[in-house]
Design a protein around this motif. Sequence first.
Motif, PDB file in Angstrom:
ATOM      1  N   MET A   1      46.137 -40.850   3.818  1.00 23.48           N
ATOM      2  CA  MET A   1      46.804 -41.861   2.985  1.00 23.48           C
ATOM      3  C   MET A   1      48.093 -41.298   2.406  1.00 23.48           C
ATOM      4  N   SER A   2      49.143 -42.088   2.304  1.00 19.93           N
ATOM      5  CA  SER A   2      50.433 -41.641   1.820  1.00 19.93           C
ATOM      6  C   SER A   2      50.405 -41.378   0.326  1.00 19.93           C
ATOM      7  N   SER A   3      51.102 -40.312  -0.117  1.00 19.77           N
ATOM      8  CA  SER A   3      51.247 -40.038  -1.540  1.00 19.77           C
ATOM      9  C   SER A   3      52.371 -40.864  -2.131  1.00 19.77           C
ATOM     10  N   GLN A   4      53.237 -41.424  -1.272  1.00 13.49           N
ATOM     11  CA  GLN A   4      54.361 -42.266  -1.656  1.00 13.49           C
ATOM     12  C   GLN A   4      55.456 -41.541  -2.428  1.00 13.49           C
ATOM     13  N   ASN A 113      58.146 -37.074   5.393  1.00 14.79           N
ATOM     14  CA  ASN A 113      56.928 -36.876   6.183  1.00 14.79           C
ATOM     15  C   ASN A 113      55.703 -36.800   5.280  1.00 14.79           C
ATOM     16  N   ALA A 114      55.839 -36.082   4.155  1.00 15.40           N
ATOM     17  CA  ALA A 114      54.718 -35.951   3.224  1.00 15.40           C
ATOM     18  C   ALA A 114      54.475 -37.244   2.451  1.00 15.40           C
ATOM     19  N   ASP A 117      53.174 -39.885   4.966  1.00 20.35           N
ATOM     20  CA  ASP A 117      52.088 -39.428   5.840  1.00 20.35           C
ATOM     21  C   ASP A 117      52.410 -39.661   7.314  1.00 20.35           C
ATOM     22  N   ARG A 118      53.589 -39.178   7.737  1.00 16.43           N
ATOM     23  CA  ARG A 118      54.021 -39.397   9.111  1.00 16.43           C
ATOM     24  C   ARG A 118      53.400 -38.408  10.097  1.00 16.43           C
ATOM     25  N   ARG A 119      52.748 -37.389   9.600  1.00 16.18           N
ATOM     26  CA  ARG A 119      51.947 -36.474  10.427  1.00 16.18           C
ATOM     27  C   ARG A 119      52.755 -35.775  11.507  1.00 16.18           C
TER      28      ARG A 119
END
Length: 289
Positions: A1-4, A113-114, A117-119
């Motif tokens: 899940m994204s931290s945004q 990316n972080a 959440d682009r991995r």
Amino acid sequence: MSSQRATAFVPGHVTAFFSAHPADDPVVAGLRGAGVTLTDGMTVRVSAGDDPGSPGTGSRTIDGETGSIGAVDDVLDELGAAAADVAVETDLPIGAGFGVSGAAALGTALAANAAFDRRRSENELIRIAHAAEVARGTGLGDVVAQARGGVPVRLEPGAPGVGELDGVPATARVEYVTFGELSTEEVLGGDTAALSAAGEAALDQLRADPRLPTLMDAAREFASEADLLVPEVAEAVDAVDAAGGEAAMAMLGRTVFALGTGLSDAGYDPESCRIDAAGARLVAERGRE
């Protein structure tokens, strides 16, 4: 899940000497040469805009003022994060040979990316940032050097998977004085044959003796042979030499950098920092450790 939301730090970088290796593919294009990364650098904060799903463009600020860097927008487009808000903060002067555009692109890649959440792996993100900067014509090799940290030696041009890096195992205090901007596009857009020949000779010299004093000697010879020295920079380099220190011109900018207290000893009022050992990295935001 994204931290945004995420924050990255990227060290400043001064190139001591180089040979230019352009190519149609920006991933393959780059420099051979060497330089020094600095603990003075750039902080890039990336966060989701009011509508993270919007196809539009989020806000862009540089030191609190609205503004944009083309390579940053290109990185966000590649990562599908154009709607992100990006805040760039740096004490380094823009256009003076500190790799600011490369730092902004790389910091944005790491933080976006972080945050979203682009991995992507580190090498993928470095490739994206390198290609964006090269395509924009604002640099050919700062990104890979800033990603590594220390005293990077670029043995072969290009992004990770294409280029090859080594380094001089050393640390030192660094001082610098800036006298103004020098256009990267103008220098790299002209005839670089003589410049590149001088850069290849300097690289051979450093590879035979990978120490900081050799790097500084090679840098001074390169600037002279490549006909890049401007009067105020030449005067400062000579003054440091007369005071018993080691200084050289930062490529590409009207900037002088010196080891130790060289510029202070020569009577200048320089900024000071150290060689950055870690390279570009994500950092914890205050209150979110």
